[in-house]
Design a protein around this motif. Structure first.
Motif, PDB file in Angstrom:
ATOM      1  N   TRP A   1      36.157  37.224  40.643  1.00 23.88           N
ATOM      2  CA  TRP A   1      37.089  36.142  40.962  1.00 23.88           C
ATOM      3  C   TRP A   1      38.197  36.671  41.871  1.00 23.88           C
ATOM      4  O   TRP A   1      38.725  37.774  41.632  1.00 23.88           O
ATOM      5  CB  TRP A   1      37.750  35.590  39.686  1.00 23.88           C
TER       6      TRP A   1
ATOM      7  N   LYS B   1      39.083  40.242  40.785  1.00 27.61           N
ATOM      8  CA  LYS B   1      39.018  40.538  39.343  1.00 27.61           C
ATOM      9  C   LYS B   1      37.555  40.717  38.957  1.00 27.61           C
ATOM     10  O   LYS B   1      36.740  39.821  39.230  1.00 27.61           O
ATOM     11  CB  LYS B   1      39.554  39.355  38.524  1.00 27.61           C
TER      12      LYS B   1
ATOM     13  N   GLY C   1      38.415  32.166  30.420  1.00 27.09           N
ATOM     14  CA  GLY C   1      39.519  32.838  31.117  1.00 27.09           C
ATOM     15  C   GLY C   1      40.369  33.729  30.224  1.00 27.09           C
ATOM     16  O   GLY C   1      41.296  34.380  30.711  1.00 27.09           O
TER      17      GLY C   1
ATOM     18  N   ASP D   1      41.530  32.768  41.655  1.00 27.37           N
ATOM     19  CA  ASP D   1      40.407  32.701  40.709  1.00 27.37           C
ATOM     20  C   ASP D   1      39.146  32.080  41.330  1.00 27.37           C
ATOM     21  O   ASP D   1      38.214  31.709  40.603  1.00 27.37           O
ATOM     22  CB  ASP D   1      40.785  31.935  39.428  1.00 27.37           C
TER      23      ASP D   1
END
Ligand code: TMP
Length: 261
Positions: A205, A172, A110, A210
Motif C-alpha cells: 500500500w 507499506k 487495516g 493506502d
C-alpha cells in the motif's frame, strides 16, 4: 544454457529443465488468478514486471545472506534458478490485517498488528490451501522442528528486510507469501527461499494514500494493475520514466517474434 522440456506449469509460472540437472528456467506468465483459480484472466505485461521485481528483491536478499534460488535473470520473462523440491506449505507473514485474516477472525481491516504474524497454509489447490498449525507440520513430518524454527527465523529476517526496503520507497508492506524448497546440490537437504516475491505475492500500500499497488487490484476489480506494478518497479529503481509503455511494447514484440517462428 539450453532450455529443455517443460517440467511443471503453475498458475503464474512455468518451469523448464536445462542441460544442468541442478538448474531450471522459471518463466513468468501474464496469467492472473485469484480465489483458487475461480477468477482468471491474462494481463499483458504482468509477467515481465514480476520477473524484474522478483529478480531485484531476490538478488538484494542474496546480498544480505538470505539464501534463495535465483541464479540470474535471462531475459524479459525468464530466470535461471536452482532446482528445488518445493515444501508444500505457503508461509504468510502479516504486518497489517487484511484479506483472509479479517474474514476468518473478524479483525478490523487495516489494524496494525502488535507483532508480525506468521501463518502456514497447506499448498493444495484441491483443498483450497487450508490454514494449518505448527503441530500439523510436525505431526505429518512436512518439516522437522529444527527446519521449521530455521524457516520462522528467516521469515522474520525477511520481513524486516522487506519492510525496510519498501518503507524506503514510501510503500507499506502489509503482508506477503513465500515458499521454500530443498536444494538438489551437494549440500543436500539445504532449505532455500524459492518461487517469487512480487506484487502478486505481497500486499503493498502507498504510505500516504493506502492505494493498493498489488494483486488486490485484480482480486477486487480495481483495475490499473499494470500501472500499479510499474509504480512499484519505478520506486524500487528498476524501471525509469516512460517504462509503462516499454513493458507492453517489449511484450508485444516478443509475441510477434514468437508468432513468426
Ligand atoms: P490472504 O489474506 O488472501 O490469505 O493472503 C495473504 C498474502 O498471501 C497476500 O499477500 C497474498 C498472498 N497470497 C499468495 O501469494 N498466494 C495465494 O494463493 C494466497 C491465498 C495469498
Amino acid at each position: 544454457m539450453k532450455k529443455g522440456k517443460k517440467l511443471y506449469e503453475g498458475k503464474a509460472k512455468i518451469i523448464y529443465a536445462t542441460n544442468d540437472k541442478n538448474l531450471v528456467i522459471q518463466y513468468f506468465k501474464d496469467d492472473a488468478t485469484a480465489f483458487n483459480n475461480q477468477k482468471k484472466t491474462t494481463i499483458e505485461g504482468k509477467g515481465v514486471l514480476n520477473n524484474r521485481i522478483s529478480e531485484h528483491i531476490l538478488s538484494n536478499l542474496s546480498e544480505v545472506g538470505i539464501k534463495n534460488h535465483l541464479v540470474k535473470r535471462i531475459n524479459m520473462r525468464e530466470q535461471l534458478v536452482k532446482l528445488v523440491d518445493i515444501i508444500p506449505i505457503e508461509f504468510i507473514v502479516r504486518n497489517i490485517a487484511t484479506g483472509s485474516l479479517t474474514k476468518r477472525l473478524g479483525i478490523e481491516e487495516g489494524t496494525v498488528l502488535e507483532r508480525p504474524l506468521i501463518e502456514y497454509c497447506l499448498k493444495d489447490d484441491k483443498l483450497g490451501d487450508p490454514i494449518i498449525s505448527r503441530e500439523h507440520i510436525l505431526t505429518f513430518n512436512w518439516l522437522n522442528e529444527i527446519q521449521l524454527d530455521w524457516i520462522d527465523e528467516n521469515l522474520s529476517r525477511l520481513n524486516d528486510f522487506l519492510l525496510g526496503m519498501f518503507r524506503g520507497v514510501r510503500i507499506k508492506l502489509v503482508d506477503f507469501k513465500v515458499e521454500f524448497g530443498f536444494t538438489h546440490e551437494s549440500e543436500k537437504n539445504q532449505i532455500i527461499l524459492a518461487d517469487e516475491i512480487s506484487p502478486d505475492t505481497c500486499r503493498l500500500w502507498d504510505t500516504l494514500t493506502d492505494k493498493k499497488l498489488d494483486k488486490d487490484r485484480f482480486r477486487k476489480d480495481l483495475g490499473d494493475l499494470i500501472p500499479a506494478y510499474t509504480e512499484v518497479a519505478k520506486r524500487l529503481g528498476i524501471l525509469h520514466e516512460q517504462s509503462n509503455v516499454s513493458v507492453v511494447n517489449v511484450t508485444r514484440l516478443s509475441s510477434v517474434k514468437r508468432k513468426k517462428k
